[in-house]
Design a protein around this motif. Structure first.
Motif, PDB file in Angstrom:
ATOM      1  N   GLU A 133     -11.110  42.546 -31.055  1.00 53.28           N
ATOM      2  CA  GLU A 133     -10.305  41.270 -31.045  1.00 53.28           C
ATOM      3  C   GLU A 133     -10.194  40.537 -29.798  1.00 53.28           C
ATOM      4  O   GLU A 133     -10.106  39.119 -29.674  1.00 53.28           O
ATOM      5  N   ALA A 136     -13.445  38.887 -29.193  1.00 51.02           N
ATOM      6  CA  ALA A 136     -13.743  37.821 -30.294  1.00 51.02           C
ATOM      7  C   ALA A 136     -13.008  36.446 -29.468  1.00 51.02           C
ATOM      8  O   ALA A 136     -13.486  35.507 -29.563  1.00 51.02           O
ATOM      9  N   ARG A 140     -14.373  32.888 -27.843  1.00 52.18           N
ATOM     10  CA  ARG A 140     -14.268  31.412 -28.371  1.00 52.18           C
ATOM     11  C   ARG A 140     -14.303  30.517 -27.348  1.00 52.18           C
ATOM     12  O   ARG A 140     -14.603  29.325 -27.099  1.00 52.18           O
ATOM     13  N   ARG A 194     -17.889  42.405 -36.983  1.00 46.13           N
ATOM     14  CA  ARG A 194     -17.716  41.079 -37.777  1.00 46.13           C
ATOM     15  C   ARG A 194     -16.788  40.079 -36.977  1.00 46.13           C
ATOM     16  O   ARG A 194     -16.907  38.809 -37.012  1.00 46.13           O
ATOM     17  N   ASN A 195     -15.717  40.530 -36.306  1.00 44.82           N
ATOM     18  CA  ASN A 195     -14.937  39.953 -35.282  1.00 44.82           C
ATOM     19  C   ASN A 195     -15.542  39.145 -34.413  1.00 44.82           C
ATOM     20  O   ASN A 195     -15.339  37.870 -34.250  1.00 44.82           O
ATOM     21  N   VAL A 197     -19.102  38.103 -34.369  1.00 43.55           N
ATOM     22  CA  VAL A 197     -19.965  37.456 -35.016  1.00 43.55           C
ATOM     23  C   VAL A 197     -19.060  36.016 -35.609  1.00 43.55           C
ATOM     24  O   VAL A 197     -19.696  34.812 -35.335  1.00 43.55           O
ATOM     25  N   GLU A 198     -18.147  36.267 -36.109  1.00 46.89           N
ATOM     26  CA  GLU A 198     -17.316  35.201 -36.589  1.00 46.89           C
ATOM     27  C   GLU A 198     -16.743  34.086 -35.562  1.00 46.89           C
ATOM     28  O   GLU A 198     -16.611  32.832 -35.806  1.00 46.89           O
ATOM     29  N   ALA A 199     -16.237  34.735 -34.518  1.00 49.84           N
ATOM     30  CA  ALA A 199     -16.028  33.918 -33.428  1.00 49.84           C
ATOM     31  C   ALA A 199     -17.335  33.138 -32.971  1.00 49.84           C
ATOM     32  O   ALA A 199     -17.043  31.878 -32.415  1.00 49.84           O
ATOM     33  N   VAL A 201     -19.819  32.014 -34.589  1.00 54.14           N
ATOM     34  CA  VAL A 201     -20.206  31.170 -35.661  1.00 54.14           C
ATOM     35  C   VAL A 201     -19.060  29.790 -35.597  1.00 54.14           C
ATOM     36  O   VAL A 201     -19.431  28.894 -35.561  1.00 54.14           O
ATOM     37  N   ALA A 202     -17.907  30.399 -35.458  1.00 54.04           N
ATOM     38  CA  ALA A 202     -16.749  29.271 -35.238  1.00 54.04           C
ATOM     39  C   ALA A 202     -16.999  28.427 -34.037  1.00 54.04           C
ATOM     40  O   ALA A 202     -16.470  27.068 -34.224  1.00 54.04           O
ATOM     41  N   GLY A 225     -23.624  39.832 -40.164  1.00 54.06           N
ATOM     42  CA  GLY A 225     -23.857  38.235 -40.052  1.00 54.06           C
ATOM     43  C   GLY A 225     -24.715  38.119 -38.870  1.00 54.06           C
ATOM     44  O   GLY A 225     -24.820  36.814 -38.663  1.00 54.06           O
ATOM     45  N   THR A 227     -27.947  36.707 -37.057  1.00 57.95           N
ATOM     46  CA  THR A 227     -28.981  35.847 -37.668  1.00 57.95           C
ATOM     47  C   THR A 227     -30.422  36.341 -37.110  1.00 57.95           C
ATOM     48  O   THR A 227     -31.378  35.898 -37.681  1.00 57.95           O
TER      49      THR A 227
END
Length: 324
Positions: A133, A136, A140, A194-195, A197-199, A201-202, A225, A227
């Protein structure tokens, strides 16, 4: 068309020279290099620890440790990263197309960095979640900063996970060396990845994962996630999972150029290895060339400066030949 890039590290201590070599050889997909020859604060672990949010790190006699307050080494890592990005922004001014940066992934961090009272963060479920976390959240801000610097470029974030197979298989030794940490089960590993990856992508960037270890957990990485998967072709088995993953839209980055000085390497031979792998599954290289990237097998920090430049030249030549 196929592209070429470096994995991350380069030899030497001159960042300006390294970024110029990168831009001159693999300018279609340049990366912001790491130069661990400048010290541990410039390596992949120190550089990534400098990005953490709300979790301070320091260098102890037995390695990096979190939760003991900010130390001079992590401050040095932050300073070096900012300096490198300033130089990269200046030298690559006006660059369009993709630009790649690298960070160490949460599983490898947990297997490498120690808790405040010793032993790896890998030993504790809560610590594993905390470092994921923290990474991530720090990413950002980092992604936003790099996107601002390279306003005309498409940002790619490569998450380095060299220890992922050992983490999943229970192969990381404890501090005593007499036993091994318990394996991290795939559902938890997925959540930790995933934490991150999502950061990415965001922030409007593309998440790619690299592992130069054998037994790359292809299904897990694709499911989290990412690519694209970057791997050492000599260490993987051409199982059907690779074909299924490629068909699902996950691109393949082939590590085929030796990462240390090697004689007698030709771009023709490198392309032959890639074609053999894809032919096994019936994939037409010309049809899918825009989803393929050629790279060294791993970072180039252990290579001579001459070979580092040559390795990137070979990767670029192989990418060009791949469509011939």
């Amino acid at each position: 068309m196929a592209l070429a890039t470096g994995i991350g590290s380069m030899p030497g201590t001159d960042f300006a020279e390294s970024i110029r070599i990168v831009l001159d050889t693999v300018g279609g997909l340049p990366h912001v290099p790491e130069l661990p020859g400048r010290g541990v604060h410039a390596g992949m672990i120190g550089r990534t620890l400098s990005l953490l949010s709300g979790l301070e790190a320091d260098l102890q006699p037995d390695g990096w440790r979190v939760g003991v307050g900010e130390g001079t080494d992590v401050r040095r890592a932050r300073s070096l990263l900012a300096h490198d990005l300033d130089l990269a922004e200046e030298i690559a001014e006006g660059h369009t197309g993709p630009v790649k940066i690298q960070v160490t992934g949460p599983l490898t961090l947990a297997a490498t960095v120690e808790r405040p009272r010793g032993d790896k963060m890998l030993a504790d479920h809560g610590a594993r979640r905390e470092i994921s976390e923290s990474l991530a959240e720090g990413l950002r801000d980092h992604v936003a900063d790099v996107r601002r610097r390279f306003g005309q470029a498409d940002l790619v974030v490569q998450v380095d996970e060299p220890a992922i197979a050992a983490v999943l298989d229970g192969g990381i030794p404890t501090a005593s060396g007499w036993s091994r940490h318990r394996s991290v089960h795939p559902p938890e590993a997925d959540a930790l990845l995933r934490n991150v990856v999502e950061a990415i992508v965001a922030g409007g960037a593309r998440p790619v994962v690299h592992s130069c270890a054998p037994d790359v957990p292809v299904e897990l990485l694709a499911g989290a996630g990412f690519t694209a998967i970057s791997f050492d072709l000599s260490l993987v088995r051409p199982d059907d999972i690779w074909a299924e993953t490629f068909e699902r839209g996950v691109d393949l980055w082939f590590g085929v150029v030796p990462s240390t000085d090697t004689a007698g390497v030709s771009d023709k031979d490198l392309v032959g290895r890639v074609r053999t792998f894809l032919d096994r599954f019936g994939f037409d290289v010309d049809e899918h060339a825009d989803r393929l990237v050629i790279t060294p097998t791993c970072g180039l920090a252990g290579a001579s400066p001459q070979w580092a430049g040559r390795a990137l030249e070979l990767a670029a030549a192989a990418a060009e030949r791949l469509e011939g």
